[in-house]
Design an enzyme around this catalytic site. Structure first.
Site, short mmCIF file in Angstrom:
data_model
loop_
_atom_site.label_atom_id
_atom_site.label_comp_id
_atom_site.label_asym_id
_atom_site.label_seq_id
_atom_site.Cartn_x
_atom_site.Cartn_y
_atom_site.Cartn_z
N HIS A 1 -3.54 4.36 4.90
CA HIS A 1 -4.72 3.48 4.92
C HIS A 1 -5.93 4.20 4.31
CE1 HIS A 1 -7.59 0.52 6.28
NE2 HIS A 1 -8.23 1.43 6.99
N ARG B 1 0.85 -1.18 0.00
CA ARG B 1 0.00 0.00 0.00
C ARG B 1 0.89 1.24 0.00
NH1 ARG B 1 -2.40 0.40 5.35
NH2 ARG B 1 -0.96 2.12 5.65
N TYR C 1 3.77 4.59 11.84
CA TYR C 1 4.06 3.16 11.95
C TYR C 1 4.96 2.60 10.85
CZ TYR C 1 0.02 2.99 8.76
OH TYR C 1 -0.86 3.20 7.72
#
Length: 350
Positions: A249, A245, A258
C-alpha cells in the site's frame, strides 16, 4: 472490456473504437515514464527523501489513460496514489512530490495545471469534483471533471453522496475507480456484495462500465466515451478499472500479512507495459531506437526529480504561522515570538 489481451493480441470490441497507433505509441511513452517515476520514488523513500510513497506500480495504464483522456481545459481530481497521472497532466515531478515529502503545501498551482491537490482522505475529492462540475455548469462552461478514486473509497459515504448529486443534477463528471482489489489490507469481497463496482452506477441512474485496468487502449476508449458523453450534457458515468497493486500500500505497509506472494505473481504477465509493447512491436511501430528515446526521456525526468529531492529544503519557521488568519491575532504573534526567541538562543549556543 478489453482491446489488448495480456499476450499483446488485438481483441476488437464492436462497441468501442481502438485508439490510433500514434496515440498508443504516445501512451506507451507515458507508461515508460510512469514506471520510472514509481521506481525512482520508491528509491527516494528508502533514502529518506520522501516521507511516504503510495506506488502505482502495475496501475500505470490507469494513470496514463486518466491524464490523456481529458482535454487541457478539463480538470483532474486525483488521490494520493495518482502521482503519475498528476505528472502526466504537466505538473513537474518534483512539485508533485512536495506533498509526499512532507512540505506544508501541495507543491503546485492547481489552477495552472487544472489538477486539484492530491487527496489523502478517502473519497473527499469526489465531493470537491462534483462541486467544481456544478459550478462549471452554472457558469455555462463545457468543462469535464475526471474524479479518481480506489475501490476502498467506494465504501465511504462521500462516494455515494457525490454519485447521487452528480446524477441528479446531470453534471459532467467521470468517476474513475481503480479497483486494485485491496483497500490497504481489506479485500474487495469485504467491501461490497455487488457483482462489480460498475454495477453501483445503476442505482444512481448513470451508466457503468467495467474495463481491463491494465489495457491502456481499452481505458482510453472507455474513458474517452465517458468524457464525450459528459461534455455533451448527458451527465456522469462510473468507470471501474480492474487492475492490481503490485507493491505494498505504501512503504509503511507489510503486504505479506494479508496476501500471498503467489497472488502477486499471477498478475505479472498482465503488466501494462509489456502488453502494449508486444502489440506495438508486432505492428512494427515500436522500434529499438524509440525504446531508447523513451527510456532516455524517462531517465532525464527521474534524474531531475532525484536532484531536487536530494537538495536540502530551505525551511522558514515563520511559515507555521502564515496563512492561518488574514491578520495574525495576538495569540499567534506571541507563539511566533516565543519560537523565534528559542531559535535565536539555540543558534547562539551552537
Amino acid at each position: 472490456m478489453q482491446l489488448i489481451s495480456p499476450n499483446g493480441t488485438h481483441t476488437p470490441d464492436a462497441d468501442y473504437v481502438t485508439p490510433e497507433d500514434e496515440h498508443l505509441l504516445a501512451a506507451y511513452a507515458a507508461l515508460v515514464t510512469g514506471r520510472r517515476i514509481n521506481d525512482q520514488c520508491n528509491a527516494l523513500v528508502r533514502q529518506g527523501r520522501l516521507a511516504v510513497y503510495p506506488s502505482s506500480n502495475g496501475q500505470e495504464a490507469c494513470q496514463v489513460a486518466a491524464a490523456l483522456a481529458i482535454a487541457s481545459s478539463d480538470w483532474l481530481f486525483p488521490t494520493y496514489r495518482d502521482s503519475v497521472a498528476v505528472i502526466g497532466r504537466g505538473v513537474p515531478a518534483e512539485d508533485a512530490m512536495t506533498l509526499l515529502r512532507g512540505d506544508w503545501h501541495s507543491g503546485y498551482d492547481p489552477c495552472k495545471y487544472r489538477v486539484a491537490p492530491q487527496a489523502t482522505p478517502l473519497a473527499t475529492q469526489l465531493l470537491h469534483a462534483v462541486g467544481f462540475a456544478h459550478a462549471a455548469k452554472l457558469r455555462g462552461e463545457d468543462t469535464v471533471v475526471l474524479a479518481m478514486c480506489g475501490d476502498g473509497a467506494t465504501s465511504e459515504g462521500d462516494f455515494h453522496e457525490a454519485m447521487n448529486f452528480a446524477a441528479v443534477f446531470k453534471l459532467a463528471v467521470v468517476f474513475f475507480v481503480q479497483n486494485n482489489e485491496f483497500a490497504i489490507s481489506v479485500p474487495l469481497a469485504r467491501q461490497t456484495a455487488a457483482p462489480s463496482l460498475a454495477h453501483k452506477a445503476i442505482g444512481y441512474g448513470m451508466p457503468g462500465q467495467r474495463v481491463d485496468g491494465n489495457d491502456v487502449a481499452a481505458l482510453l476508449a472507455v474513458l474517452g466515451e465517458a468524457v464525450d458523453r459528459a461534455r455533451g450534457g448527458d451527465g456522469p458515468s462510473l468507470i471501474e478499472a480492474h487492475t492490481y497493486r503490485m507493491l505494498a500500500h505504501t512503504n509503511a505497509d507489510d503486504d505479506s500479512r494479508y496476501r500471498e506472494p503467489e497472488a502477486v505473481q499471477e498478475w505479472e504477465p498482465q503488466d501494462p507495459l509489456v502488453r502494449l509493447s508486444k502489440l506495438l512491436r508486432d505492428r512494427s511501430i515500436l522500434t529499438d531506437s524509440l525504446e531508447d528515446k523513451f527510456a532516455a526521456s524517462a531517465n532525464e525526468l527521474s534524474a531531475t526529480l532525484r536532484q531536487v529531492m536530494h537538495a536540502e529544503p530551505k525551511v522558514d519557521p515563520e511559515e507555521l504561522f502564515t496563512h492561518v488568519f488574514a491578520e495574525r491575532p495576538e495569540s499567534l504573534e506571541t507563539q511566533w515570538n516565543f519560537l523565534r526567541d528559542e531559535i535565536e538562543r539555540t543558534e547562539e549556543d551552537s
